[in-house]
Design an enzyme around this catalytic site. Structure first.
Site, mmCIF file in Angstrom:
data_model
loop_
_atom_site.group_PDB
_atom_site.id
_atom_site.type_symbol
_atom_site.label_atom_id
_atom_site.label_comp_id
_atom_site.label_asym_id
_atom_site.label_seq_id
_atom_site.Cartn_x
_atom_site.Cartn_y
_atom_site.Cartn_z
ATOM 1 N N CYS A 1 9.872 -14.005 17.242
ATOM 2 C CA CYS A 1 9.973 -12.939 16.236
ATOM 3 C C CYS A 1 11.298 -12.178 16.348
ATOM 4 C CB CYS A 1 8.790 -11.989 16.365
ATOM 5 S SG CYS A 1 8.529 -11.430 18.047
ATOM 6 N N ARG B 1 11.564 -13.085 6.797
ATOM 7 C CA ARG B 1 10.933 -11.755 6.799
ATOM 8 C C ARG B 1 11.146 -11.099 5.440
ATOM 9 N NH1 ARG B 1 10.077 -8.898 11.207
ATOM 10 N NH2 ARG B 1 8.634 -7.880 9.799
ATOM 11 N N ASP C 1 7.599 -14.436 22.807
ATOM 12 C CA ASP C 1 8.009 -13.069 22.480
ATOM 13 C C ASP C 1 8.495 -12.434 23.784
ATOM 14 O OD1 ASP C 1 8.359 -10.634 21.234
ATOM 15 O OD2 ASP C 1 6.229 -10.226 20.898
ATOM 16 N N ARG D 1 5.816 1.699 10.528
ATOM 17 C CA ARG D 1 5.924 1.047 11.843
ATOM 18 C C ARG D 1 5.703 2.118 12.902
ATOM 19 N NH1 ARG D 1 10.231 -2.876 14.807
ATOM 20 N NH2 ARG D 1 9.120 -4.305 13.442
ATOM 21 N N GLN E 1 5.269 -10.054 9.957
ATOM 22 C CA GLN E 1 5.922 -11.099 10.765
ATOM 23 C C GLN E 1 5.205 -12.440 10.584
ATOM 24 O OE1 GLN E 1 8.717 -10.827 13.075
ATOM 25 N NE2 GLN E 1 8.506 -13.035 12.926
ATOM 26 N N HIS F 1 1.071 -7.330 13.789
ATOM 27 C CA HIS F 1 2.378 -7.380 13.112
ATOM 28 C C HIS F 1 2.257 -8.352 11.926
ATOM 29 C CE1 HIS F 1 6.503 -6.909 12.424
ATOM 30 N NE2 HIS F 1 7.041 -7.456 13.499
HETATM 31 N N1 CP Z 1 10.576 -9.076 14.537
HETATM 32 C C1 CP Z 1 10.744 -7.771 14.285
HETATM 33 O O1 CP Z 1 9.808 -7.055 13.932
HETATM 34 O O2 CP Z 1 12.019 -7.351 14.418
HETATM 35 P P1 CP Z 1 12.466 -5.812 14.375
HETATM 36 O O3 CP Z 1 11.802 -5.129 15.556
HETATM 37 O O4 CP Z 1 13.970 -5.844 14.494
HETATM 38 O O5 CP Z 1 12.005 -5.219 13.093
#
Ligand code: CP
Length: 332
Positions: free
Chosen positions: A270, A315, A229, A106, A136, A133
């Site tokens: 998300c 997830r 979002d 990430r 997700q 992403h």
């Molecule tokens: N939706 C998501 O990626 O959450 P985090 O940033 O907590 O990993």
């Protein structure tokens, strides 16, 4: 379907059939987990999780998925490792692939995760970049499917910053899976034309469409799924809050939006979400701009149409499917 050794960097790299396979695996893993059926299919394998940005869901989903599959999991961030400061991401990957069977990343630009994948001899999974992403998306598709028992032909609307990684990825995911996609945003926040054109070609192959509008009434009319979002994404400077609030206020998901949609509609996000004042940033924004909720009202977030916690749980099941599919031995 053989996805062994494949990287999972963006959904554009995967066919609808491959995405279907991952979703089926995820549904199966969810059932096994709920029924308490052990599935330590990858016992003895090791995975590394590289996080250059903060996370709750993605990190926990990878960790729990790894443990459920019988694996050992190592978490690395820039504070507790050499990554970024003294050692490039590429060199980090070249070291880690000598010890681990898979690497999650990430961080910032999509080019970094692509470079990392090129340098690594083991699968690399994108846990979020500035552009995409993809893990997700699998959770979002799974949650939609749990509610509607299908994906094809549904009508989906994204409200908010149409250029961000989640909006980009949703446009790709919907186009691949036959879901009609609407981006409902101010024109200045519409997604890049190049990606829209690419998704329109994909959508045509899958009997669906991609449309952009700045009109909330038309954009949300009779839609099945509304998704939003945060208005300022991870990595963007705090100074953009002022302009973003001005631009996006009228694109908030509220009761009026829900009433304009299909009566059986669902709300997705998300997460994390600014739907109340129970966060430090939420409080700061309230003091500065007087808002008590932002991209979604607390009323909608807490309502029956909201499936955000199913989505968060999914997830883990979907990430488990990605890890398993890309690491399992061919005879399994
Ligand atoms: N939706 C998501 O990626 O959450 P985090 O940033 O907590 O990993």
């Amino acid at each position: 379907m053989n996805l062994k050794n494949r990287d999972f960097l963006k959904l554009l790299d995967y066919t609808p059939e491959e995405i279907r396979y991952l979703l089926d695996l995820a549904h199966d893993f969810k059932k096994k987990k709920q029924e308490g059926i052990p599935h330590e299919y990858l016992k003895g394998k090791n995975i590394a999780l590289l996080f250059e940005k903060t996370s709750t869901r993605t990190r926990c989903a990878f960790e729990v998925a790894g443990y459920d599959l019988g694996m050992n999991v190592t978490f690395l961030d820039p504070v507790s490792s050499q990554m970024g400061k003294k050692e490039s991401i590429e060199d980090t990957a070249r070291v880690l692939c000598r010890m681990y069977d898979g690497i999650e990343y990430r961080g910032f630009s999509q080019t970094i995760v692509e470079e990392l994948a090129n340098a690594s001899t083991v699968p690399v999974w994108n846990g979020l970049t500035n552009e995409f992403h993809p893990t997700q998306m699998l959770a979002d598709l799974m949650t939609i499917e749990e509610h509607f028992h299908r994906l094809k032909g549904l009508n989906f609307v994204f409200m908010g910053d149409g250029r961000n990684n989640v909006a980009n990825s949703l446009m790709v995911a919907c186009s691949k899976m036959g879901i009609n996609f609407t981006c409902c945003s101010p024109k200045s926040l519409w997604p890049e034309k190049e990606l829209v054109d690419k998704c329109r070609l994909i959508a045509r192959e899958n009997d669906c469409y991609v449309t952009l509008t700045d009109n909330v009434k038309l954009g949300t009319l009779n839609r099945d799924v509304v998704y939003t979002d945060v208005w300022v994404s991870m990595g963007e400077p705090a100074e953009v809050w002022d302009s973003r609030i001005k631009l996006l206020r009228k694109y908030q998901v509220n009761k009026k939006v829900i009433e304009n949609m299909n009566p059986n509609c669902i709300f997705l996000h998300c997460l994390p979400s600014f739907h109340d004042l129970n966060t430090s940033i939420g409080k700061e924004i309230n003091e500065k701009f007087g808002l008590t909720e932002m991209e979604v009202t607390d009323e909608v977030f807490e309502s029956k149409v909201s499936k955000v916690f199913d989505e968060a749980e999914n997830r883990m099941h979907t990430i488990k499917a990605v890890i398993y599919a890309t690491l399992k031995e061919e005879h399994e």
